[in-house]
Design a protein around this motif. Structure first.
Motif, PDB file in Angstrom:
ATOM      1  N   CYS A  94       5.968  17.181 -17.434  1.00 57.87           N
ATOM      2  CA  CYS A  94       7.234  16.549 -17.049  1.00 57.87           C
ATOM      3  C   CYS A  94       7.240  16.218 -15.561  1.00 57.87           C
ATOM      4  O   CYS A  94       7.787  15.187 -15.142  1.00 57.87           O
ATOM      5  N   GLN A  95       6.616  17.079 -14.731  1.00 54.51           N
ATOM      6  CA  GLN A  95       6.564  16.821 -13.301  1.00 54.51           C
ATOM      7  C   GLN A  95       5.624  15.661 -12.982  1.00 54.51           C
ATOM      8  O   GLN A  95       5.907  14.843 -12.095  1.00 54.51           O
ATOM      9  N   LEU A  96       4.521  15.569 -13.698  1.00 58.18           N
ATOM     10  CA  LEU A  96       3.601  14.458 -13.487  1.00 58.18           C
ATOM     11  C   LEU A  96       4.252  13.138 -13.895  1.00 58.18           C
ATOM     12  O   LEU A  96       4.078  12.107 -13.233  1.00 58.18           O
ATOM     13  N   ASP A  97       5.008  13.156 -14.984  1.00 53.77           N
ATOM     14  CA  ASP A  97       5.699  11.939 -15.423  1.00 53.77           C
ATOM     15  C   ASP A  97       6.730  11.497 -14.386  1.00 53.77           C
ATOM     16  O   ASP A  97       6.853  10.305 -14.085  1.00 53.77           O
ATOM     17  N   LEU A  98       7.457  12.459 -13.819  1.00 51.13           N
ATOM     18  CA  LEU A  98       8.447  12.129 -12.794  1.00 51.13           C
ATOM     19  C   LEU A  98       7.767  11.565 -11.552  1.00 51.13           C
ATOM     20  O   LEU A  98       8.227  10.574 -10.970  1.00 51.13           O
ATOM     21  N   PHE A  99       6.666  12.181 -11.146  1.00 53.64           N
ATOM     22  CA  PHE A  99       5.899  11.696  -9.996  1.00 53.64           C
ATOM     23  C   PHE A  99       5.441  10.261 -10.245  1.00 53.64           C
ATOM     24  O   PHE A  99       5.582   9.379  -9.380  1.00 53.64           O
ATOM     25  N   ALA A 100       4.891  10.015 -11.433  1.00 54.65           N
ATOM     26  CA  ALA A 100       4.366   8.683 -11.758  1.00 54.65           C
ATOM     27  C   ALA A 100       5.478   7.645 -11.817  1.00 54.65           C
ATOM     28  O   ALA A 100       5.316   6.513 -11.342  1.00 54.65           O
ATOM     29  N   GLU A 101       6.616   8.014 -12.383  1.00 52.25           N
ATOM     30  CA  GLU A 101       7.737   7.074 -12.456  1.00 52.25           C
ATOM     31  C   GLU A 101       8.255   6.721 -11.067  1.00 52.25           C
ATOM     32  O   GLU A 101       8.584   5.561 -10.791  1.00 52.25           O
ATOM     33  N   THR A 102       8.311   7.721 -10.192  1.00 50.34           N
ATOM     34  CA  THR A 102       8.771   7.474  -8.824  1.00 50.34           C
ATOM     35  C   THR A 102       7.806   6.551  -8.093  1.00 50.34           C
ATOM     36  O   THR A 102       8.218   5.607  -7.407  1.00 50.34           O
ATOM     37  N   ALA A 103       6.509   6.820  -8.228  1.00 53.29           N
ATOM     38  CA  ALA A 103       5.508   5.983  -7.569  1.00 53.29           C
ATOM     39  C   ALA A 103       5.567   4.548  -8.081  1.00 53.29           C
ATOM     40  O   ALA A 103       5.514   3.589  -7.296  1.00 53.29           O
ATOM     41  N   ALA A 104       5.687   4.385  -9.390  1.00 52.94           N
ATOM     42  CA  ALA A 104       5.766   3.040  -9.960  1.00 52.94           C
ATOM     43  C   ALA A 104       7.022   2.318  -9.509  1.00 52.94           C
ATOM     44  O   ALA A 104       7.005   1.107  -9.244  1.00 52.94           O
ATOM     45  N   ASP A 105       8.120   3.058  -9.383  1.00 52.99           N
ATOM     46  CA  ASP A 105       9.368   2.453  -8.931  1.00 52.99           C
ATOM     47  C   ASP A 105       9.239   1.950  -7.502  1.00 52.99           C
ATOM     48  O   ASP A 105       9.740   0.876  -7.153  1.00 52.99           O
ATOM     49  N   THR A 130       0.854  -1.177   0.000  1.00 53.48           N
ATOM     50  CA  THR A 130       0.000   0.000   0.000  1.00 53.48           C
ATOM     51  C   THR A 130       0.895   1.234   0.000  1.00 53.48           C
ATOM     52  O   THR A 130       1.669   1.428   0.932  1.00 53.48           O
ATOM     53  N   LEU A 131       0.796   2.029  -1.032  1.00 57.50           N
ATOM     54  CA  LEU A 131       1.627   3.228  -1.169  1.00 57.50           C
ATOM     55  C   LEU A 131       0.727   4.456  -1.228  1.00 57.50           C
ATOM     56  O   LEU A 131      -0.177   4.526  -2.063  1.00 57.50           O
ATOM     57  N   ARG A 132       0.956   5.422  -0.318  1.00 57.97           N
ATOM     58  CA  ARG A 132       0.189   6.669  -0.348  1.00 57.97           C
ATOM     59  C   ARG A 132       1.126   7.840  -0.565  1.00 57.97           C
ATOM     60  O   ARG A 132       2.181   7.944   0.074  1.00 57.97           O
ATOM     61  N   LEU A 133       0.766   8.712  -1.484  1.00 53.38           N
ATOM     62  CA  LEU A 133       1.546   9.910  -1.780  1.00 53.38           C
ATOM     63  C   LEU A 133       0.609  11.105  -1.890  1.00 53.38           C
ATOM     64  O   LEU A 133      -0.544  10.964  -2.327  1.00 53.38           O
ATOM     65  N   ASP A 134       1.086  12.272  -1.484  1.00 58.54           N
ATOM     66  CA  ASP A 134       0.319  13.489  -1.696  1.00 58.54           C
ATOM     67  C   ASP A 134       0.080  13.704  -3.186  1.00 58.54           C
ATOM     68  O   ASP A 134       0.950  13.407  -4.013  1.00 58.54           O
ATOM     69  N   LEU A 135      -1.085  14.218  -3.533  1.00 54.10           N
ATOM     70  CA  LEU A 135      -1.299  14.638  -4.914  1.00 54.10           C
ATOM     71  C   LEU A 135      -0.266  15.708  -5.269  1.00 54.10           C
ATOM     72  O   LEU A 135      -0.028  16.625  -4.476  1.00 54.10           O
ATOM     73  N   PRO A 136       0.369  15.595  -6.410  1.00 52.91           N
ATOM     74  CA  PRO A 136       1.393  16.584  -6.773  1.00 52.91           C
ATOM     75  C   PRO A 136       0.785  17.954  -6.994  1.00 52.91           C
ATOM     76  O   PRO A 136      -0.303  18.089  -7.550  1.00 52.91           O
ATOM     77  N   GLU A 137       1.499  18.979  -6.546  1.00 50.30           N
ATOM     78  CA  GLU A 137       1.018  20.350  -6.729  1.00 50.30           C
ATOM     79  C   GLU A 137       1.304  20.863  -8.134  1.00 50.30           C
ATOM     80  O   GLU A 137       0.551  21.672  -8.669  1.00 50.30           O
ATOM     81  N   ASN A 138       2.399  20.397  -8.716  1.00 53.15           N
ATOM     82  CA  ASN A 138       2.793  20.850 -10.048  1.00 53.15           C
ATOM     83  C   ASN A 138       2.112  19.985 -11.098  1.00 53.15           C
ATOM     84  O   ASN A 138       2.306  18.768 -11.141  1.00 53.15           O
ATOM     85  N   GLY A 139       1.290  20.624 -11.944  1.00 51.45           N
ATOM     86  CA  GLY A 139       0.556  19.879 -12.954  1.00 51.45           C
ATOM     87  C   GLY A 139       1.230  19.817 -14.306  1.00 51.45           C
ATOM     88  O   GLY A 139       0.642  19.329 -15.281  1.00 51.45           O
ATOM     89  N   GLU A 140       2.484  20.286 -14.397  1.00 52.78           N
ATOM     90  CA  GLU A 140       3.187  20.235 -15.678  1.00 52.78           C
ATOM     91  C   GLU A 140       3.476  18.791 -16.057  1.00 52.78           C
ATOM     92  O   GLU A 140       3.753  17.944 -15.205  1.00 52.78           O
TER      93      GLU A 140
END
Length: 424
Positions: free
Chosen positions: A55-66, A43-53
């Protein structure tokens, strides 16, 4: 305690399970769950990202998947968005770009999203359903989650959760052990929430006699704490205190000594190593890190009376510093960590000034080590409200707010087993 198997048969059951396994009701969060042949895992919980750009969303998603792919047995995933953002168009869910980015990243690591949902304050809805005849807008009432069969079973078995991360952080964390509370599942990992103005830990008036004794000890031993013999003796007093505290036989004199020792930063920092890896490793780390001084002439006799731990591998001793930033795949001694957390909580309650801040901040760091980033963030914030500018609390707050997880928290076999003994 025998492990209790439970079954999630409907989406409302899965949604009812999440706050129980986190210990609080998420908000403004992404929650990912790994699946292995239909069995819920990490179970992984992360804050919703504040930056909606993008490239930032892709980085957030890659980190979560990792993070999620650390569950080596997993073959797919579930995605839940906790958001107050309204869902107005059937084919355009809230945070649609984030949902798409997470879907791509999870598929890339072999964990395609099998199902997903959004959960708001009043309604929940299937994330990938565009048919309003079966998934009406704005969704189904959240009361269905509270009334689900799985939530009822969890409550019947004694499981509870806080209304928010701030409320959960203000509650004492119960001691657990892998031996007594086996968990069929993976790590509970989550990053920091925004601090709540109500998430304070009011400082009681410390017992005057206790505080006077702690101050006297701190003053009397000032300049001697880092003498090797005194440092080792201090760690032994902490070791004795773990046993005494578990047995309910902690004395005020022992509390005063421990509080006094926390006024020395070298002792304070070594307690994190002490909690995770034991007394001897804490001493060897302090020596290898250059924190210990030449023997104090006042304690020369003690130094001769007790041989000091030695190591032939100073590099390995220095590498214990990696524990402080979670850069170690090796699991801490969780029973020891939990016992130290209980002790620190008691010291925090009766301490004042620098010693209280040190005890509270070490407890915050332990919460981060457990993978409970939001709890760590709230505790560090509370320490800073009481003692603004306390550097260690600032560092722990930054560590928790970064969303980074300790390496050991990313794998089921090394993560903190938590207080939950029910698994889906």
């Amino acid at each position: 305690m025998e492990k209790k198997k439970i079954t999630a048969r409907q989406p409302a059951d899965v949604l009812g399970f999440v706050p129980h396994t986190l210990g609080f009701m998420p908000s403004s969060s992404v929650v990912l769950l790994s699946l292995a042949g239909g069995r819920l895992g990490a179970t992984l919980r992360l804050d919703l990202p504040e930056n909606g750009e993008s490239c930032q969303l892709d980085l957030f998603a890659e980190t979560a998947a990792d993070y999620l792919r650390s569950d080596a047995e997993a073959d797919s995933s579930l995605l839940i968005l906790y958001t107050e953002q309204a869902w107005r168009t059937p084919d355009r869910p809230p945070h649609a770009n984030l949902v798409a980015a997470l879907g791509r990243s999870l598929a890339d690591v072999g964990l395609p999203v099998r199902s997903g949902w959004t959960v708001g304050t009043t309604h929940w809805r299937e994330l990938y359903c565009t048919d309003t005849s079966c998934c009406p807008l704005p969704g189904r009432p959240v009361s269905q989650i509270r009334d689900s069969a799985l939530n009822a079973e969890l409550v019947y078995n004694g499981s509870t959760y806080a209304a928010s991360a701030a409320e959960a952080a203000a509650e004492p964390a119960p001691a657990t052990s892998r031996r007594d509370h086996p968990v069929a599942g993976a790590s509970q990992a989550e990053s920091a929430d925004e601090p709540s103005a109500d998430a304070a830990f009011p400082a009681p008036d410390p017992p005057a006699a206790l505080q006077a004794e702690a101050d006297q000890l701190a003053e009397g031993l000032a300049g001697s704490w880092t003498s090797p013999s005194v440092f080792l003796s201090t760690l032994r007093r902490w070791e004795d205190a773990l046993t005494a505290n578990q047995a309910g036989s902690m004395t005020a004199q022992a509390q005063a000594f421990l509080l006094a020792s926390l006024t020395e930063n070298a002792v304070r920092d070594a307690i994190a190593i002490f909690a995770c890896s034991g007394l001897e490793n804490a001493f060897l780390w302090a020596r290898a890190a250059g924190l210990l001084t030449e023997p104090d002439p006042r304690t020369a006799g003690e130094a001769e009376a007790e041989p000091l731990p030695e190591t032939g591998d100073s590099v390995a001793a220095r590498d214990l510093s990696k524990i402080l930033v979670g850069d170690s795949p090796r699991a801490p001694d969780w029973e020891r960590v939990d016992a130290t957390a209980q002790l620190l909580e008691q010291l925090h309650a009766v301490g004042a000034g620098h010693a209280r801040a040190a005890a509270g901040t070490l407890h915050a760091w332990i919460e981060w080590a457990r993978g409970r980033g939001s709890h760590a963030h709230q505790r560090a914030e509370a320490c800073l409200r009481e003692r603004p500018g306390y550097r260690l609390a600032e560092l722990v707050r930054e560590l928790a707010a970064s969303g980074m997880l300790p390496m050991w928290a990313r794998r089921r076999e090394t993560a903190w087993p938590g207080r939950r003994h029910l698994a889906a």
